[in-house]
Design a protein around this motif. Structure first.
Motif: not given
Length: 292
Positions: A23, A27, A31, A152, A279-280, A283
């Motif tokens: 995940w 992200c 981003s 990430w 988080m998403l 991003a």
């Protein structure tokens, strides 16, 4: 000595744990703002690196060096139960380490560097002489970085072929810091075994109630930092989304704190889900050009 069954190897590698780094990798992809349709082989390779390789390596190494702890806490795990016999657990961890490093190298210098750091932390977390997991402060920090920050960073790097800019690094580090609290939640299930074998997890060091409060504060403050950064970068809508998700988490935290040991797994499934949705949202703020 016979080789272990594939089903036992898969259980050793704990596919359920792959979700978090995959995940976070996703992200990172978002981003970057890069178009992904023409880069799908890199995307697939990066997902494999984040989850089934680097994360799985950390799980195999942890189970090998934790086999005595698991004999108390989880005796049905593949190694203490004998379904992965002899030193097969160690050999699997070493093979997965080599595969991870090889794929990271194939994806470019920035990705290789992130993979090497992740692998080094994975081994430092579980293996002597460092065995960072013996102290919850250090161990949780290492896992948070491996599960959130490095994937990430890798996701953003794999499609751009260069090291990501400071906005990406800032969000990755903030969410890694918050993941320290998530790792504390995971330690509630093993308090007895950890205490018996001298593993100083935060629930062992601080007691369940204080450790639970600390986990909540750490997760919340990291997200406050994210909100502040997004506002500074002009992404007010995305900041509001992260803020709304944080308010929902705080409501769930209040219930969690009434019974930390009994509700740790429940909060991990509910509050952590809201955390990663934030988080998403963050991003997408970077993908939309926030801070540029």
């Amino acid at each position: 000595m016979s080789a272990p069954a594939p089903s036992a190897v898969l259980e050793l590698l704990k596919p359920i744990t792959w979700f978090a780094p995959m995940w976070a990798f996703g992200c990172g992809l978002v981003s970057s703002g890069a178009p992904l349709a023409e880069r799908w082989p890199l995307v697939v390779a990066g997902v494999l690196l984040a989850g089934p390789l680097v994360c799985a390596t950390s799980q195999a190494a942890n189970d090998w060096f934790d086999r005595h702890v698991d004999a108390i806490n989880e005796p049905n795990r593949p190694i203490p139960s004998g379904r992965i016999p002899g030193r097969w657990g160690l050999w699997i961890a070493l093979i997965w380490t080599a595969l991870s490093a090889a794929l990271g190298a194939a994806l470019g210098p920035a990705v290789f560097a992130a993979a090497v750091v992740g692998l080094a932390l994975a081994w430092a977390y579980s293996a002597p002489p460092l065995r960072l997991k013996r102290n919850g402060w250090w161990g949780n920090a290492a896992v948070g970085l491996c599960y959130e920050g490095l994937p990430w960073f890798t996701g953003a790097a794999v499609v751009s072929a260069v090291a990501p800019d400071m906005r990406v690094v800032t969000l990755a580090l903030l969410y890694s810091a918050g993941a320290h609290g998530i790792m504390t939640l995971n330690d509630f299930k093993a308090i007895e075994g950890d205490r018996a074998l001298g593993v100083r997890s935060l629930p062992v060091q601080l007691g369940p109630e204080r450790a639970a409060r600390l986990a909540c504060w750490v997760m919340a403050l990291a997200q406050v930092g994210v909100i502040a950064a997004l506002i500074w970068w002009g992404a007010s809508l995305h900041a509001a989304i992260v803020g709304a998700l944080l308010l929902a988490q705080i409501a769930l935290m209040a219930r969690f704190l009434t019974d930390p040991r009994g509700k740790a797994a429940w909060y991990n499934a509910t509050g952590t889900t809201l955390y990663v949705l934030g988080m998403l949202a963050a991003a997408f703020a970077l993908a939309g050009g926030a801070g540029t």
